[in-house]
Design a protein around this motif. Structure first.
Motif, short mmCIF file in Angstrom:
data_model
loop_
_atom_site.label_atom_id
_atom_site.label_comp_id
_atom_site.label_asym_id
_atom_site.label_seq_id
_atom_site.Cartn_x
_atom_site.Cartn_y
_atom_site.Cartn_z
N ASP A 64 -7.00 -35.70 -20.79
CA ASP A 64 -7.11 -34.78 -21.92
C ASP A 64 -6.42 -33.45 -21.60
O ASP A 64 -6.49 -32.97 -20.47
N LEU A 65 -5.78 -32.89 -22.60
CA LEU A 65 -5.21 -31.54 -22.49
C LEU A 65 -6.05 -30.62 -23.36
O LEU A 65 -6.16 -30.84 -24.57
N ILE A 66 -6.66 -29.61 -22.75
CA ILE A 66 -7.54 -28.72 -23.50
C ILE A 66 -7.02 -27.28 -23.45
O ILE A 66 -6.29 -26.90 -22.53
N LYS A 67 -7.39 -26.53 -24.47
CA LYS A 67 -7.05 -25.10 -24.54
C LYS A 67 -8.34 -24.31 -24.36
O LYS A 67 -9.27 -24.45 -25.15
N VAL A 68 -8.38 -23.50 -23.32
CA VAL A 68 -9.55 -22.67 -23.03
C VAL A 68 -9.21 -21.23 -23.41
O VAL A 68 -8.23 -20.67 -22.91
N GLU A 69 -10.00 -20.67 -24.29
CA GLU A 69 -9.81 -19.27 -24.69
C GLU A 69 -11.03 -18.47 -24.26
O GLU A 69 -12.16 -18.78 -24.65
N ILE A 70 -10.79 -17.45 -23.45
CA ILE A 70 -11.84 -16.54 -23.00
C ILE A 70 -11.52 -15.17 -23.58
O ILE A 70 -10.46 -14.59 -23.30
N TYR A 71 -12.39 -14.70 -24.42
CA TYR A 71 -12.14 -13.48 -25.21
C TYR A 71 -11.76 -12.31 -24.31
O TYR A 71 -12.45 -12.00 -23.33
N ASN A 72 -10.60 -11.69 -24.65
CA ASN A 72 -10.08 -10.51 -23.94
C ASN A 72 -9.71 -10.80 -22.49
O ASN A 72 -9.65 -9.89 -21.67
#
Length: 207
Positions: A64-72
């Motif tokens: 799986d290819l995932i996108k991790v977004e951590i605010y700021n």
């Protein structure tokens, strides 16, 4: 003073023109009511909610290819591949075993890894960018791995693999689910849905 009498044909055209104007007004009124009614876009909203619910409950696995977004936190955010052993490598955190976790579980795990040593109250959001492929073996023209397509059935999978061979037993397939840790083989009908990581086998007929 001279009074001119319009021909009947002209009067008839005037009547038609009036009816057209009335029809256009009524059509515009119905269109306005439809567009601004509360349920006008209910179908789109339901579809979005269904997709989001599916992503949240999806079980992650190798490939799986995932996108991790951590605010700021642009340096920590990005796209990450889950390795063949089901491990994810991220800055600061290092290696995380994610195979078998849902997206919600991984989000919570990353929060625990970052807080409080690195970040205070981090906000983490994860999205699957590319699902892991499925595999199809046995009596198909081109047995190999193929990219997973959301909503596809086992019949679609056979078609993608070039169709049946002349020896194929049609009507059902044997499948090991990609998220099945016990690796048990199950029989499924052709109209059932493929899942990412499925190992599909088309059996051979003996007559």
């Amino acid at each position: 003073m001279v009074y001119l009498s319009l021909p009947n044909s002209v009067k008839h055209l005037d009547g038609i023109s009036m009816h057209i104007r009335q029809f256009n007004y009524i059509s515009a009124l119905f269109l306005f009511i439809f567009l601004f009614s509360p349920g006008a876009f209910a179908g789109q909203s339901d579809t979005k909610q269904t997709t989001e619910a599916k992503d949240v409950s999806y079980i992650l696995g190798a490939g799986d290819l995932i996108k991790v977004e951590i605010y700021n936190q642009a340096d920590l955010s990005g796209e990450y591949n889950i390795s063949g052993s089901g491990v994810l490598s991220m800055p600061l955190i290092g290696l995380i075993t994610v195979k078998g976790l849902t997206i919600n579980q991984l989000e919570n795990l990353i929060v625990k890894k970052l807080s409080p040593d690195y970040l205070l109250n981090p906000r983490v959001s994860i999205q699957v960018m590319n699902y892991r492929p499925f595999y199809i073996l046995g009596e198909v023209a081109e047995p190999m791995s193929y990219p997973y397509v959301d909503g596809m059935t086992y019949l679609n999978a056979v078609a993608i693999a070039g169709g049946y061979t002349y020896r194929a037993k049609k009507g059902y397939v044997y499948v090991i689910r990609g998220n099945d840790t016990e690796r048990k083989e199950h029989q499924f009908s052709m109209n059932q849905k493929v899942m990412p990581g499925d190992m599909i086998r088309v059996d051979e007929r003996f007559f």
